[in-house]
Design an enzyme around this catalytic site. Structure first.
Site, PDB file in Angstrom:
ATOM      1  N   LYS A  98       0.861  -1.163  -0.033  1.00 29.79           N
ATOM      2  CA  LYS A  98      -0.099   0.100   0.009  1.00 29.79           C
ATOM      3  C   LYS A  98       0.848   1.240  -0.072  1.00 29.79           C
ATOM      4  O   LYS A  98       1.780   1.457   0.633  1.00 29.79           O
ATOM      5  CB  LYS A  98      -0.988   0.032   1.134  1.00 29.79           C
ATOM      6  CG  LYS A  98      -2.065  -1.036   1.323  1.00 29.79           C
ATOM      7  CD  LYS A  98      -2.857  -0.871   2.450  1.00 29.79           C
ATOM      8  CE  LYS A  98      -4.201  -1.940   2.263  1.00 29.79           C
ATOM      9  NZ  LYS A  98      -5.165  -1.715   3.440  1.00 29.79           N
ATOM     10  N   HIS A 100      -7.482 -12.953   1.649  1.00 38.68           N
ATOM     11  CA  HIS A 100      -7.147 -12.125   3.213  1.00 38.68           C
ATOM     12  C   HIS A 100      -7.118 -12.987   4.242  1.00 38.68           C
ATOM     13  O   HIS A 100      -6.658 -12.781   5.419  1.00 38.68           O
ATOM     14  CB  HIS A 100      -8.054 -11.111   3.305  1.00 38.68           C
ATOM     15  CG  HIS A 100      -7.358 -10.022   3.812  1.00 38.68           C
ATOM     16  ND1 HIS A 100      -6.505  -9.156   3.248  1.00 38.68           N
ATOM     17  CD2 HIS A 100      -7.506  -9.195   4.904  1.00 38.68           C
ATOM     18  CE1 HIS A 100      -6.024  -8.295   4.149  1.00 38.68           C
ATOM     19  NE2 HIS A 100      -6.864  -8.162   4.896  1.00 38.68           N
ATOM     20  N   HIS A 125       2.356  -3.278   7.635  1.00 39.76           N
ATOM     21  CA  HIS A 125       1.443  -2.479   8.206  1.00 39.76           C
ATOM     22  C   HIS A 125       2.237  -1.076   8.613  1.00 39.76           C
ATOM     23  O   HIS A 125       3.300  -1.306   9.081  1.00 39.76           O
ATOM     24  CB  HIS A 125       1.012  -3.035   9.801  1.00 39.76           C
ATOM     25  CG  HIS A 125      -0.006  -4.193   9.302  1.00 39.76           C
ATOM     26  ND1 HIS A 125      -0.414  -4.842  10.184  1.00 39.76           N
ATOM     27  CD2 HIS A 125      -0.744  -4.461   8.355  1.00 39.76           C
ATOM     28  CE1 HIS A 125      -1.281  -5.850   9.688  1.00 39.76           C
ATOM     29  NE2 HIS A 125      -1.682  -5.332   8.548  1.00 39.76           N
ATOM     30  N   TYR A 150      -4.330  -8.874  15.929  1.00 36.45           N
ATOM     31  CA  TYR A 150      -3.927 -10.509  16.129  1.00 36.45           C
ATOM     32  C   TYR A 150      -3.665 -10.701  17.214  1.00 36.45           C
ATOM     33  O   TYR A 150      -3.796 -11.911  17.847  1.00 36.45           O
ATOM     34  CB  TYR A 150      -2.681 -10.818  15.077  1.00 36.45           C
ATOM     35  CG  TYR A 150      -3.214 -10.470  13.775  1.00 36.45           C
ATOM     36  CD1 TYR A 150      -4.084 -11.254  13.154  1.00 36.45           C
ATOM     37  CD2 TYR A 150      -2.733  -9.456  13.010  1.00 36.45           C
ATOM     38  CE1 TYR A 150      -4.411 -11.396  11.537  1.00 36.45           C
ATOM     39  CE2 TYR A 150      -2.961  -9.162  11.587  1.00 36.45           C
ATOM     40  CZ  TYR A 150      -3.745  -9.950  11.095  1.00 36.45           C
ATOM     41  OH  TYR A 150      -4.262 -10.080   9.893  1.00 36.45           O
TER      42      TYR A 150
END
Length: 299
Positions: A167, A239, A265, A274
């Site tokens: 991203k 995903h 991330h 998580y």
């Protein structure tokens, strides 16, 4: 859509490297707001506040997403000198609980890979491709968009790492295990030689020649494999395999910062979800296995 919002979207694409799906979502949210209150660069604060009523029937997560898009736009408008004020404070700020991601159990992962390996044993190119896909999704934690757009040159030559563009155009090195490397080697031998395509997983010939495997097709392939492996297709997606990669690593003792790096991330708070998944698993384990769980409570 106003010229100001078009300029904002262009900035997201050029400066932040926003993905097409992200840009489409921002466009829908900003367009909807402008339909309700007019040009956002000129809308008064009370008009912005009225959006709370427009969004009253929406889920908190949807309201939070729309408000976030507008906050970013208003910040951009102030920086550009289009507005003297930032009316973001008038936007609703619903409190949302982040949903825990779906995760496959170890037995389901075993069944999925057993079926994929059985089908790939025939050396059918499509079956070997699918085995390689799930090896990378579960073995390296790639996003669907990252995997689909992998160029051939990202494949490691003398080091067990993939170079992945995530991203915002951020690049990271992702480790590739021995199983995935073996599957990659098999796939490269069988991969159709499409001159126009630079992608590891090309879409094929015809009108899609030169393009990469689409995310939609990737979802279809994964769900089809799940069905053949006796797993509910509704419970799995690319995903979900990424979530399983993260959760199972955390169960095995992986450090949260390492996991953040592997997943790409930008913010550690995203990775921390998580820890909640693992905690929920531990609570369920206590409730189902502890000796007191089977005893009736006293009055």
């Amino acid at each position: 859509m106003s010229a100001a919002t078009e300029a904002f979207l262009a900035m997201l694409a050029a400066e932040r490297g926003a993905a097409l799906n992200t840009l489409s979502a921002y466009r829908r949210d900003l367009d909807g707001a402008e339909e309700a209150i007019g040009d956002l660069a000129a809308a008064p604060r009370d008009a912005v506040a009225s959006l709370a009523g427009e969004w009253a029937s929406l889920a908190p997560a949807s309201v939070a997403r729309k408000a976030s898009a507008l906050r970013q736009f208003f910040g951009f408008a102030v920086d550009e000198g289009w507005r003297q004020d930032d009316p973001s404070g008038a936007l609703p700020a619903p409190r949302t609980r982040r949903a825990l991601p779906k995760v496959l159990g170890h037995d389901q992962i075993t069944a999925l890979f057993a079926r994929a390996e059985e089908e790939a044993a025939t050396n059918d190119p499509k079956a070997v491709r699918l085995l390689t896909v799930i090896e990378l999704l579960y073995g390296s934690g790639l996003r669907a968009s990252e995997l689909a757009a992998l160029p051939v040159h990202a494949v490691p030559r003398d080091a067990p790492f993939l170079t992945v563009t995530g991203k915002g155009g951020a690049t990271r090195l992702v480790p590739v295990g021995a199983r995935a490397l073996a599957a990659l080697g098999r796939w490269l031998e069988l991969r159709p030689q499409i001159p126009a395509s630079r992608y590891l997983f090309p879409a094929g010939n015809g009108r899609t020649a030169g393009q990469h495997l689409s995310r939609v097709r990737l979802f279809q392939l994964i769900k089809g494999l799940a069905g053949r492996a006796g797993i509910d297709p509704a419970s799995i997606s690319p995903h979900v395999l990424r979530h399983a990669f993260a959760t199972h690593l955390l169960e095995g003792g992986a450090d949260l910062r390492v996991l953040q790096t592997l997943l790409g991330h930008a913010d550690i708070s995203t990775t921390q979800i998580y820890t909640h998944v693992d905690s929920a698993r531990l609570v369920a384990l206590v409730n189902s296995r502890h000796p007191l769980a089977t005893r009736a409570t006293s009055d």
